[in-house]
Scaffold this motif. Structure first.
Motif, PDB file in Angstrom:
ATOM      1  N   SER A 107       0.882  -1.185   0.000  1.00 56.01           N
ATOM      2  CA  SER A 107       0.000   0.000   0.000  1.00 56.01           C
ATOM      3  C   SER A 107       0.909   1.221   0.000  1.00 56.01           C
ATOM      4  O   SER A 107       1.829   1.302   0.811  1.00 56.01           O
ATOM      5  CB  SER A 107      -0.868   0.025   1.256  1.00 56.01           C
ATOM      6  N   LEU A 108       0.663   2.132  -0.917  1.00 61.37           N
ATOM      7  CA  LEU A 108       1.559   3.288  -1.068  1.00 61.37           C
ATOM      8  C   LEU A 108       0.839   4.610  -0.812  1.00 61.37           C
ATOM      9  O   LEU A 108      -0.354   4.729  -1.071  1.00 61.37           O
ATOM     10  CB  LEU A 108       2.143   3.320  -2.485  1.00 61.37           C
ATOM     11  N   THR A 109       1.579   5.578  -0.295  1.00 63.24           N
ATOM     12  CA  THR A 109       1.078   6.953  -0.152  1.00 63.24           C
ATOM     13  C   THR A 109       2.092   7.879  -0.822  1.00 63.24           C
ATOM     14  O   THR A 109       3.284   7.760  -0.552  1.00 63.24           O
ATOM     15  CB  THR A 109       0.953   7.330   1.341  1.00 63.24           C
ATOM     16  N   ASP A 110       1.617   8.759  -1.680  1.00 61.61           N
ATOM     17  CA  ASP A 110       2.546   9.671  -2.344  1.00 61.61           C
ATOM     18  C   ASP A 110       2.903  10.836  -1.412  1.00 61.61           C
ATOM     19  O   ASP A 110       2.116  11.200  -0.537  1.00 61.61           O
ATOM     20  CB  ASP A 110       1.952  10.204  -3.649  1.00 61.61           C
ATOM     21  N   ALA A 111       4.099  11.379  -1.589  1.00 56.20           N
ATOM     22  CA  ALA A 111       4.552  12.503  -0.753  1.00 56.20           C
ATOM     23  C   ALA A 111       5.523  13.374  -1.543  1.00 56.20           C
ATOM     24  O   ALA A 111       6.110  12.920  -2.521  1.00 56.20           O
ATOM     25  CB  ALA A 111       5.234  11.966   0.496  1.00 56.20           C
ATOM     26  N   THR A 112       5.654  14.621  -1.093  1.00 50.40           N
ATOM     27  CA  THR A 112       6.588  15.558  -1.734  1.00 50.40           C
ATOM     28  C   THR A 112       7.663  15.966  -0.738  1.00 50.40           C
ATOM     29  O   THR A 112       7.364  16.196   0.435  1.00 50.40           O
ATOM     30  CB  THR A 112       5.815  16.828  -2.187  1.00 50.40           C
ATOM     31  N   VAL A 113       8.893  16.038  -1.212  1.00 52.62           N
ATOM     32  CA  VAL A 113       9.994  16.478  -0.353  1.00 52.62           C
ATOM     33  C   VAL A 113       9.902  17.997  -0.197  1.00 52.62           C
ATOM     34  O   VAL A 113       9.878  18.718  -1.185  1.00 52.62           O
ATOM     35  CB  VAL A 113      11.362  16.092  -0.970  1.00 52.62           C
ATOM     36  N   SER A 118      25.216  18.727   9.120  1.00 53.70           N
ATOM     37  CA  SER A 118      26.274  18.334   8.187  1.00 53.70           C
ATOM     38  C   SER A 118      26.531  16.834   8.130  1.00 53.70           C
ATOM     39  O   SER A 118      27.151  16.359   7.208  1.00 53.70           O
ATOM     40  CB  SER A 118      27.562  19.034   8.565  1.00 53.70           C
ATOM     41  N   TYR A 119      26.106  16.094   9.133  1.00 52.59           N
ATOM     42  CA  TYR A 119      26.500  14.692   9.175  1.00 52.59           C
ATOM     43  C   TYR A 119      25.357  13.711   8.855  1.00 52.59           C
ATOM     44  O   TYR A 119      25.535  12.509   8.888  1.00 52.59           O
ATOM     45  CB  TYR A 119      27.089  14.343  10.545  1.00 52.59           C
ATOM     46  N   ARG A 120      24.187  14.226   8.584  1.00 48.71           N
ATOM     47  CA  ARG A 120      23.065  13.340   8.249  1.00 48.71           C
ATOM     48  C   ARG A 120      22.367  13.818   6.999  1.00 48.71           C
ATOM     49  O   ARG A 120      22.277  15.008   6.746  1.00 48.71           O
ATOM     50  CB  ARG A 120      22.030  13.316   9.388  1.00 48.71           C
ATOM     51  N   THR A 121      21.870  12.872   6.201  1.00 50.23           N
ATOM     52  CA  THR A 121      21.086  13.230   5.027  1.00 50.23           C
ATOM     53  C   THR A 121      19.647  12.813   5.302  1.00 50.23           C
ATOM     54  O   THR A 121      19.325  11.639   5.223  1.00 50.23           O
ATOM     55  CB  THR A 121      21.608  12.498   3.779  1.00 50.23           C
ATOM     56  N   THR A 122      18.835  13.750   5.706  1.00 50.25           N
ATOM     57  CA  THR A 122      17.432  13.426   5.936  1.00 50.25           C
ATOM     58  C   THR A 122      16.556  14.412   5.155  1.00 50.25           C
ATOM     59  O   THR A 122      16.978  15.521   4.873  1.00 50.25           O
ATOM     60  CB  THR A 122      17.055  13.488   7.430  1.00 50.25           C
ATOM     61  N   TYR A 123      15.364  13.947   4.814  1.00 46.95           N
ATOM     62  CA  TYR A 123      14.455  14.758   4.016  1.00 46.95           C
ATOM     63  C   TYR A 123      13.134  14.928   4.766  1.00 46.95           C
ATOM     64  O   TYR A 123      12.694  13.993   5.434  1.00 46.95           O
ATOM     65  CB  TYR A 123      14.189  14.077   2.673  1.00 46.95           C
ATOM     66  N   GLY A 173       5.622  13.786  12.405  1.00 46.44           N
ATOM     67  CA  GLY A 173       4.890  14.895  12.994  1.00 46.44           C
ATOM     68  C   GLY A 173       3.435  14.797  12.565  1.00 46.44           C
ATOM     69  O   GLY A 173       3.043  13.824  11.905  1.00 46.44           O
ATOM     70  N   LEU A 174       2.657  15.798  12.902  1.00 45.13           N
ATOM     71  CA  LEU A 174       1.236  15.765  12.573  1.00 45.13           C
ATOM     72  C   LEU A 174       1.004  15.760  11.053  1.00 45.13           C
ATOM     73  O   LEU A 174       0.243  14.942  10.532  1.00 45.13           O
ATOM     74  CB  LEU A 174       0.573  16.997  13.202  1.00 45.13           C
ATOM     75  N   SER A 175       1.704  16.646  10.353  1.00 41.83           N
ATOM     76  CA  SER A 175       1.499  16.737   8.909  1.00 41.83           C
ATOM     77  C   SER A 175       2.811  16.661   8.133  1.00 41.83           C
ATOM     78  O   SER A 175       2.882  17.069   6.989  1.00 41.83           O
ATOM     79  CB  SER A 175       0.789  18.042   8.576  1.00 41.83           C
ATOM     80  N   TYR A 176       3.836  16.191   8.782  1.00 42.43           N
ATOM     81  CA  TYR A 176       5.127  16.035   8.104  1.00 42.43           C
ATOM     82  C   TYR A 176       5.869  14.830   8.689  1.00 42.43           C
ATOM     83  O   TYR A 176       5.517  14.348   9.776  1.00 42.43           O
ATOM     84  CB  TYR A 176       5.987  17.293   8.275  1.00 42.43           C
ATOM     85  N   CYS A 177       6.843  14.334   7.965  1.00 36.39           N
ATOM     86  CA  CYS A 177       7.706  13.287   8.521  1.00 36.39           C
ATOM     87  C   CYS A 177       9.123  13.482   7.999  1.00 36.39           C
ATOM     88  O   CYS A 177       9.324  14.164   6.995  1.00 36.39           O
ATOM     89  CB  CYS A 177       7.183  11.902   8.184  1.00 36.39           C
ATOM     90  N   ARG A 178      10.084  12.911   8.712  1.00 41.91           N
ATOM     91  CA  ARG A 178      11.475  13.035   8.288  1.00 41.91           C
ATOM     92  C   ARG A 178      11.997  11.667   7.877  1.00 41.91           C
ATOM     93  O   ARG A 178      11.762  10.677   8.569  1.00 41.91           O
ATOM     94  CB  ARG A 178      12.327  13.602   9.416  1.00 41.91           C
ATOM     95  N   LEU A 186      19.049  10.814  -5.137  1.00 40.57           N
ATOM     96  CA  LEU A 186      18.837  11.495  -3.858  1.00 40.57           C
ATOM     97  C   LEU A 186      19.074  13.006  -3.957  1.00 40.57           C
ATOM     98  O   LEU A 186      18.521  13.779  -3.196  1.00 40.57           O
ATOM     99  CB  LEU A 186      19.753  10.884  -2.793  1.00 40.57           C
ATOM    100  N   GLU A 187      19.910  13.388  -4.921  1.00 43.32           N
ATOM    101  CA  GLU A 187      20.138  14.825  -5.123  1.00 43.32           C
ATOM    102  C   GLU A 187      18.963  15.371  -5.942  1.00 43.32           C
ATOM    103  O   GLU A 187      18.656  14.846  -7.012  1.00 43.32           O
ATOM    104  CB  GLU A 187      21.449  15.026  -5.875  1.00 43.32           C
ATOM    105  N   GLY A 188      18.313  16.376  -5.445  1.00 49.08           N
ATOM    106  CA  GLY A 188      17.170  16.944  -6.160  1.00 49.08           C
ATOM    107  C   GLY A 188      15.944  16.052  -6.101  1.00 49.08           C
ATOM    108  O   GLY A 188      15.172  15.991  -7.060  1.00 49.08           O
ATOM    109  N   LEU A 189      15.789  15.353  -4.979  1.00 51.36           N
ATOM    110  CA  LEU A 189      14.633  14.470  -4.791  1.00 51.36           C
ATOM    111  C   LEU A 189      13.343  15.297  -4.733  1.00 51.36           C
ATOM    112  O   LEU A 189      13.302  16.306  -4.024  1.00 51.36           O
ATOM    113  CB  LEU A 189      14.827  13.713  -3.484  1.00 51.36           C
TER     114      LEU A 189
END
Lengths: 301, 186
Positions: free
Chosen positions: A116-122, A129-134, A164-169, A262-265
């Protein structure tokens, strides 16, 4: 020192700063979602979205002017690859038909991934500097939970680390803290995909614990193993770009370029639920069976 | 006591103007820092634009403005990035307040002397990154962290800190030059 302790402004602001720092840290360590942070994240969502779109536009111009030669070369390489893939597709269609026929003939169960999939936008990338999270524009209101895998059409992006309520990392797979069980699609050689501080800058990661005599080579497609991991099996991770033997541990280490860009996701999909279930014969497309039967009868004739 | 509360919390035109100008500038820097890929060429690290601006606000305006801006910027940065160790409100406060304290006392209020504060901010930010990385990723190799993250971050903060400081100084000057109602009446 006494001068500072007598200064009311200093004491009040120090107390506020200490309270904000300690409360947020304690809540994060306890695994509790800080309601104030949650509210801040929700309120700033439209601002983040706008900023993300502006940055995307600016980045598009930067890429256009700086990387035009690289893009022309890449375009040519992709055309060649496309022609090769078309040939492979024709071959695999034939193989799939034979596989369908044999499975039905031998009464073998079919195992399929039911997702089951849910679409999302970055809408933002992490500001350290030490983590890559979106940051994505989907949260607990949309049924998102911690640990859900995030993918694009090309492959795995990472998994949800905070909701979060309307966002996730989302923590990406090139993140140093992540580790994913993977194997080479061609040979089945398995290993553990981990992040690396040096390779992270180039958008790549490593596979460790590959047996020294394992059948793995540069260009092999790497997919998730799905064993004891948060990721379902058979998700494309990337391709091997380099193999490094370790004489001491008698193991191989492979450098992997992720399939997902991952660049420009921009747009991603969150896998909200998945299960591996036997495919019912009732689900098989009847026309497919007729075709294989017809082919089979032609062959026997 | 009532007099003190009024002194601190009456929203005067000057205070509202400061909040609007400096708050807007800090928000813009937060969005640039967290959204734009400015560190793509240098180990994918992120320069500490917000902390640099906080230091410049403390240095060119006052320690009070620096301290409040530091707390707000640090908290927003932590909330925005979702880091486990929320050190930044405290760090932001210290940077803003002590930049204001040294300005005019230990260092003259100029762009070149502010370079000392910029250097200090870069080093403090580097230490914060090291603490955050050590807590989040215990298996990390220290040498790799220093070479591939901390040093590029230091260089980027120093490079991007100069224009950030200059713009902040300009905003402080503009804010001071805007006439207040009282001045107009006089």
């Amino acid at each position: 020192m006494n001068r500072f302790l007598k200064n009311k402004f200093f004491l009040i602001t120090l107390a506020v700063a200490l309270t904000l720092s300690l409360s947020a840290t304690i809540l994060a360590v306890m695994g509790v979602n800080d309601p104030v942070r949650n509210l801040f994240g929700t309120i700033t969502l439209p601002v983040r979205w706008c900023a993300s779109k502006i940055a995307e536009g600016i980045d598009g111009y930067r890429v256009y002017f700086n990387k035009i030669d690289e893009l022309v070369e890449q375009n040519k390489a992709l055309r060649d690859e496309n022609a090769e893939l078309r040939e492979q597709l024709a071959e695999s269609e034939l193989a799939a038909r034979q596989d369908d026929y044999l499975r039905e003939y031998l009464d073998l169960p079919w195992l399929v991934n039911d997702w089951s999939l849910t679409d999302a936008t970055v809408i933002g990338r992490e500001a350290s500097s030490y983590r890559t999270t979106y940051t994505l524009n989907r949260g607990s209101l949309h049924g998102i939970k911690k640990g859900m895998p995030v993918v694009t059409a090309q492959g795995v992006v990472g998994s949800v680390a905070e909701v979060g309520l309307s966002y996730c990392r989302v923590v990406s797979i090139i993140e140093t803290a992540s580790s994913v069980g993977v194997y080479a699609k061609r040979s089945g050689a398995s290993g553990l995909l981990v992040g690396d501080m040096k390779l992270r800058a180039d958008g790549m990661c490593l596979i460790t614990y590959i047996e020294a005599d394992a059948d793995i080579k540069v260009g092999d497609l790497i997919v998730t193993a799905g064993t004891g991991s948060i990721y379902p099996a058979e998700l494309t991770v990337g391709t091997v770009v380099e193999l490094i033997p370790d004489d001491v541990s008698r193991m191989l280490t492979a450098t992997v370029r992720p399939a997902a860009e991952l660049e420009g996701l921009g747009e991603v999909m969150i896998i909200t639920d998945y299960q591996i279930k036997p495919y019912s014969y009732d689900d098989i497309d009847p026309s497919l069976g007729e075709d294989t039967d017809a082919e089979h009868s032609e062959v026997t004739e | 006591m009532r007099k003190n509360i009024r002194h601190y919390f009456t929203p005067t035109a000057s205070l509202m103007r400061k909040i609007a100008i400096f708050g807007g500038w800090l928000l813009l820097l937060l969005l640039i820092q967290s959204t734009a890929d400015i560190g793509a060429g240098l180990g994918r690290t992120v320069p500490a634009l917000l902390l640099t601006a906080v230091s410049a606000l403390g240095f060119f305006d006052s320690e009070k403005v620096g301290a409040v801006a530091g707390i707000a910027a640090g908290w927003a940065l932590d909330a925005y990035s979702g880091s486990t160790v929320a050190l930044l409100p405290l760090v932001g406060f210290c940077i803003g307040y002590f930049s204001g304290i040294v300005a005019g006392r230990l260092l003259p209020r100029g762009i070149l002397p502010w370079g000392v504060c910029l250097g200090a901010v870069s080093v403090i930010n580097m230490l914060c990154t090291a603490i955050g990385a050590a807590v989040t990723m215990p298996a990390l190799r220290p040498l790799a962290l220093i070479w591939h993250t901390l040093l590029p971050e230091l260089v980027l903060t120093l490079l991007w800190g100069i224009p950030t400081g200059l713009v902040t100084r300009l905003l402080v000057r503009i804010e001071r030059k805007i006439p207040t109602h009282r001045n107009n009446n006089e």
